[in-house]
Scaffold this motif. Structure first.
Motif, PDB file in Angstrom:
ATOM      1  N   HIS A  53       0.838  -1.197   0.000  1.00 54.03           N
ATOM      2  CA  HIS A  53       0.000   0.000   0.000  1.00 54.03           C
ATOM      3  C   HIS A  53       0.878   1.254   0.000  1.00 54.03           C
ATOM      4  CE1 HIS A  53      -3.384   2.625   0.704  1.00 54.03           C
ATOM      5  NE2 HIS A  53      -2.815   3.077   1.804  1.00 54.03           N
ATOM      6  N   HIS A  60       1.293   6.832  -6.516  1.00 54.72           N
ATOM      7  CA  HIS A  60       0.235   7.828  -6.671  1.00 54.72           C
ATOM      8  C   HIS A  60       0.821   9.237  -6.529  1.00 54.72           C
ATOM      9  CE1 HIS A  60      -3.601   9.850  -6.385  1.00 54.72           C
ATOM     10  NE2 HIS A  60      -3.400  10.183  -5.122  1.00 54.72           N
ATOM     11  N   SER A 107      -9.397  10.514 -14.157  1.00 46.69           N
ATOM     12  CA  SER A 107      -8.981   9.163 -13.784  1.00 46.69           C
ATOM     13  C   SER A 107      -8.179   9.204 -12.481  1.00 46.69           C
ATOM     14  CB  SER A 107      -8.138   8.562 -14.906  1.00 46.69           C
ATOM     15  OG  SER A 107      -7.627   7.319 -14.530  1.00 46.69           O
ATOM     16  N   LYS A 110     -10.416   9.768  -9.404  1.00 41.06           N
ATOM     17  CA  LYS A 110     -11.066   8.528  -8.963  1.00 41.06           C
ATOM     18  C   LYS A 110     -10.077   7.622  -8.222  1.00 41.06           C
ATOM     19  CE  LYS A 110     -14.590   8.622 -12.554  1.00 41.06           C
ATOM     20  NZ  LYS A 110     -15.056   8.035 -13.816  1.00 41.06           N
ATOM     21  N   ALA A 111      -8.864   7.532  -8.759  1.00 38.90           N
ATOM     22  CA  ALA A 111      -7.834   6.720  -8.103  1.00 38.90           C
ATOM     23  C   ALA A 111      -7.524   7.278  -6.714  1.00 38.90           C
ATOM     24  CB  ALA A 111      -6.565   6.685  -8.952  1.00 38.90           C
ATOM     25  N   HIS A 112      -7.445   8.585  -6.612  1.00 38.32           N
ATOM     26  CA  HIS A 112      -7.154   9.223  -5.329  1.00 38.32           C
ATOM     27  C   HIS A 112      -8.245   8.893  -4.309  1.00 38.32           C
ATOM     28  CE1 HIS A 112      -5.331  12.243  -2.703  1.00 38.32           C
ATOM     29  NE2 HIS A 112      -6.577  12.529  -2.343  1.00 38.32           N
ATOM     30  N   GLU A 113      -9.481   8.949  -4.722  1.00 36.83           N
ATOM     31  CA  GLU A 113     -10.583   8.653  -3.815  1.00 36.83           C
ATOM     32  C   GLU A 113     -10.561   7.186  -3.368  1.00 36.83           C
ATOM     33  OE1 GLU A 113     -12.603  10.741  -2.184  1.00 36.83           O
ATOM     34  OE2 GLU A 113     -11.345  12.259  -3.141  1.00 36.83           O
ATOM     35  N   ARG A 114     -10.236   6.261  -4.298  1.00 35.26           N
ATOM     36  CA  ARG A 114     -10.120   4.843  -3.927  1.00 35.26           C
ATOM     37  C   ARG A 114      -8.997   4.644  -2.908  1.00 35.26           C
ATOM     38  NH1 ARG A 114     -10.459   4.181  -9.393  1.00 35.26           N
ATOM     39  NH2 ARG A 114      -8.266   3.612  -9.530  1.00 35.26           N
ATOM     40  N   ILE A 115      -7.854   5.254  -3.172  1.00 35.48           N
ATOM     41  CA  ILE A 115      -6.705   5.131  -2.272  1.00 35.48           C
ATOM     42  C   ILE A 115      -7.031   5.741  -0.915  1.00 35.48           C
ATOM     43  CG2 ILE A 115      -4.328   5.911  -1.868  1.00 35.48           C
ATOM     44  CD1 ILE A 115      -3.944   5.667  -4.955  1.00 35.48           C
ATOM     45  N   LYS A 116      -7.678   6.879  -0.930  1.00 26.06           N
ATOM     46  CA  LYS A 116      -8.037   7.569   0.313  1.00 26.06           C
ATOM     47  C   LYS A 116      -8.953   6.695   1.171  1.00 26.06           C
ATOM     48  CE  LYS A 116      -9.975  12.028   1.741  1.00 26.06           C
ATOM     49  NZ  LYS A 116     -10.496  13.301   1.198  1.00 26.06           N
ATOM     50  N   LYS A 117      -9.992   6.127   0.551  1.00 21.18           N
ATOM     51  CA  LYS A 117     -10.937   5.284   1.286  1.00 21.18           C
ATOM     52  C   LYS A 117     -10.226   4.052   1.845  1.00 21.18           C
ATOM     53  CE  LYS A 117     -15.253   4.579  -0.011  1.00 21.18           C
ATOM     54  NZ  LYS A 117     -16.406   4.142  -0.801  1.00 21.18           N
ATOM     55  N   HIS A 118      -9.439   3.396   0.996  1.00 20.75           N
ATOM     56  CA  HIS A 118      -8.709   2.205   1.428  1.00 20.75           C
ATOM     57  C   HIS A 118      -7.758   2.551   2.579  1.00 20.75           C
ATOM     58  CE1 HIS A 118      -6.604  -1.601   1.289  1.00 20.75           C
ATOM     59  NE2 HIS A 118      -5.472  -0.941   1.198  1.00 20.75           N
TER      60      HIS A 118
END
Length: 137
Positions: A53, A60, A107, A110-118
């Motif tokens: 991660h 990222h 794009s 969206k990747a930033h939001e996925r990483i942030k949530k994870h």
């Protein structure tokens, strides 16, 4: 105060009951040791997942830096185009580049939001586990 004198049979019965409890406790301890070994293996796997991660987070960050550099370059091209051709329509190549940058940016959003949530979920679980283990001590 006087204590009731128990018969030898009652004493033996207590001892058998205690021995039964000891057998159960030893079985529990054996099971717990096995579970602890498994937990340590899982924690090693978790540590590796956290390292992966961290690599994804670093990748990222590099991508964000590249996008920022591309934005600066795109902005400079736009300013130059407007300065050189103030009376004409925007250059098709410039507009095409802008559309491409827009896709990349969306794009990455969206990747930033996925990483942030994870990240938030994973860190919350790690913190909860740490607090749980500390409380047991």
């Amino acid at each position: 105060m006087t204590q009731k004198v128990e018969s030898p049979a009652e004493l033996h019965a207590d001892h058998r009951h205690w021995q039964s409890d000891i057998s159960m406790w030893k079985f529990d301890i054996q099971e717990w040791r096995s579970e602890h070994e498994s937990a340590l293996e899982q924690i090693e796997q978790i540590a590796e997942l956290i390292r992966l991660h961290q690599k994804a987070l670093n990748d990222h960050a590099d991508t964000v830096e590249a996008i920022e550099g591309g934005l600066e370059f795109h902005e400079q091209n736009l300013a130059a185009s407007l300065r050189d051709h103030a009376d004409s329509d925007l250059d098709d190549a410039l507009l095409g580049g802008h559309a491409e940058e827009s896709k990349k940016f969306e794009s990455q959003r969206k990747a930033h939001e996925r990483i942030k949530k994870h990240h938030h979920v994973a860190m919350a679980h790690v913190t909860a586990l740490k607090h749980s283990l500390e409380a047991a001590m």
